[in-house]
Design a protein around this motif. Structure first.
Motif: not given
Length: 622
Positions: A351, A396, A431, A433-435
């Motif tokens: 992350y 990300d 990428i 997932k974008s958190h």
């Protein structure tokens, strides 16, 4: 009419050359001789003559000479693509029976593969200049385009065509990009032969006793003093020819050109024009490339590169890197994991916590929880080195593929790749997932816990108030140059020190005997009131001087202890800027915890890396 052509342009008729009075060939169907190699730099085709001086016809014997230049041999002679035999007993002489229409003479030359091109090539400065350079007199590489480097000080081998040296005259570090070559990438990107070129560069210079840098102007136009100054590329690296010798007390002829040797060894073709390099350098680099081809060295070998990874990436947990690393008596991690071979491609999952330029930090979790007893969590991170600008952002979740290496005592991943479209799952950073940036939570630590945990490349927040201070016994406390900003002078004579990276120290109220190192990234400029972090004195206070037109004057007067006098009584009318900084403290500091080892190999413990402006809250010390 029978005519001789140079290339495809008729320049003389054979009638005129041989003094013939007539020609029996019909004008509409002439016999022509074309010297297709007339402009070759490797040899000459000349001295054309014919056996029949009166009535020319198909089958007449044409005689000519093919003479290679020094260090070259004739590899083939053809007319209209048909091999031509050499006349026995007559050196360099060839014959051909004319055919109707065009008779195109082509000679191909190859370099003598036994010649050591690098040994033949000599440093083109006069003896008086050489004597002054070796006696550490007068010359400053930035202005004079020639200077010996101090190999007892900082030397950083970056890759096959970039090395950082320390100059002898003023002791500043200069980032050198080698002129005339472009070796394959081995740092931010990975290319075949890149690591091999980098290793050759490092091993060659590691055995050197003396190194002299020479600018393009000094090399190409040694009589034009106005052109001698050191030029820089778009990355602020000085462009130079690097001359080295393994002789303790060398003569001028003992130096070898490492740029040329990289071409000779087949790590790069020569790049640059004859107008830029000058004939002497241009032809030497061309000859070195031909020698590499003739001897099938490296990129011309047709063999696989033993230092390049051709297989699919191997999945590896970030924690495994540290689980296979040793710790010293103080608990600091060493960068000796079995996975750090700087060759194998590994895929890491993590992350993103902070991004600086194209580079970024990432760790194995978005956030961490302490144990029920308040014990510190396990946390591991890595630094990803890259110049490439990508949409990767804080928060990300990413899969990163690259090689594991180290820099400054800390692990890093390099050689990554990224594509927005048609990404390759087996090579590109993905990428997942974008958190969002708000999902990234730093581990809150007291300074004592920071020292205890010794997290590597992990985002933390120090809860103690930290007072900035000067640490004299550390050996240095500096911004790399202490300059105010890039200006015309720095662009023309760039310091390694022209960026804003600053190293300094802090103390806590309950432990004033210990000093803790922090570093401000070169891409971050902090401000407080009307002052900016152009100098380490921005943090711990004091007076800073800067001379925009001649920043080296600050070094000279600082060493002589005459800075204040220089500022007040400037006889040469230089502009000198004086700034008074007040001492600061961090009332809040979020940073990357990262191990630091000096260039001398001494392990210094963990540093606090400031990687975002919003991570710092400053106050003035009363």
């Amino acid at each position: 009419m029978l005519s001789i052509k140079k290339g495809t342009i008729a320049i003389l008729s054979l009638f005129a050359v041989l003094g013939l009075a007539s020609c029996s060939r019909e004008a509409e169907d002439p016999i022509t001789i074309v010297n297709a190699s007339a402009n070759s730099i490797y040899g000459t085709v000349s001295d054309f003559s014919l056996s029949n001086d009166d009535d020319l016809k198909v089958g007449d014997k044409l005689t000519f000479k093919v003479v290679p230049n020094q260090d070259f041999v004739v590899s083939s002679v053809t007319v209209n693509g048909t091999p031509v035999g050499q006349v026995l007993g007559e050196a360099n002489t060839y014959t051909w029976n004319l055919v109707a229409g065009e008779n195109r003479v082509t000679a191909l030359f190859s370099v003598d593969p036994t010649i050591d091109v690098v040994d033949q090539f000599k440093l083109n400065i006069d003896q008086a200049t050489f004597n002054n350079v070796m006696n550490r007199r007068t010359y400053d590489f930035r202005e004079d385009g020639v200077e010996e480097m101090d190999l007892t000080e900082f030397v950083n081998f970056v890759d096959g065509d970039t090395t950082h040296f320390t100059t002898k005259q003023f002791g500043y570090t200069v980032k050198v990009r080698y002129l005339g070559i472009d070796t394959p990438e081995s740092t931010s990107e990975l290319e075949e032969r890149g690591k091999s070129a980098s290793l050759f560069n490092a091993s060659t210079l590691s055995s050197a006793k003396h190194v002299i840098l020479q600018s393009q102007g000094r090399a190409a136009t040694p009589d034009d003093e106005a052109s001698w100054y050191s030029e820089a590329d778009t990355y602020g690296r000085n462009l130079a020819y690097v001359w080295y010798t393994t002789v303790d007390s060398p003569t001028l002829d003992d130096f070898r050109c490492l740029n040329l040797e990289m071409v000779y060894q087949g790590f790069s073709q020569g790049i640059g024009s004859i107008q830029e390099m000058g004939e002497y350098y241009y032809y030497a680099f061309d000859k070195a490339n031909l020698s590499a081809q003739a001897n099938k060295r490296n990129q011309y070998s047709g063999e696989l590169d033993k230092n390049y990874y051709y297989d699919d990436p191997v999945d590896l947990e970030i924690s495994e890197v540290y689980a296979t690393s040793t710790k010293n008596a103080n608990g600091y991690y060493s960068t000796d994991s079995k996975y750090k071979d700087e060759k194998t491609l590994y895929r890491f999952h993590g992350y993103v916590t902070r991004k600086v330029g194209g580079a970024f930090y990432f760790q194995d979790k978005l956030s961490y929880e302490r144990g029920a007893d308040g014990s510190l969590p396990e946390a591991y991170g890595l630094y990803v080195f890259s110049y490439a600008q990508t949409p990767i952002a804080v928060g990300d979740e990413v899969d990163v593929i690259g090689v594991l290496s180290d820099y400054g005592g800390s692990y890093q991943v390099s050689g990554i790749s990224y594509h927005d479209f048609n990404a390759d799952e087996e090579r590109d950073t993905i990428i997942r997932k974008s958190h969002g940036a708000s999902a990234v939570k730093p581990i809150e630590l007291t300074m004592a816990e920071f020292n205890e945990a010794q997290y590597q490349n992990v985002l933390v927040r120090i809860t103690d108030e930290l007072t900035c201070t000067y640490y004299e016994n550390y050996g240095y406390d500096q911004s790399y140059g202490g300059t105010y900003e890039l200006d015309a002078y720095n662009e023309k004579y760039p310091f390694y020190n022209s960026d804003n990276e600053i190293v300094s120290f802090v103390q806590t109220a309950n432990n004033t005997s210990s000093y803790y190192r922090f570093k401000l990234s070169q891409d971050i400029l902090l401000s407080y009131g009307t002052t900016y972090s152009y100098s380490p004195k921005f943090f711990y206070g004091g007076t800073n001087y800067y001379c925009p037109d001649h920043p080296e004057k600050i070094y000279e007067h600082q060493e002589a202890g005459t800075l204040e006098e220089f500022y007040n009584n400037n006889e040469d009318d230089y502009e000198v800027i004086k700034t008074e900084y007040s001492q600061k403290k961090f009332t809040s500091l979020t940073c990357i915890s990262q191990n630091y080892t000096s260039t001398s190999g001494n392990q210094r413990g963990c540093s606090m890396i400031i990687a975002a402006r919003s991570d710092v809250i400053l106050a003035e010390v009363e």
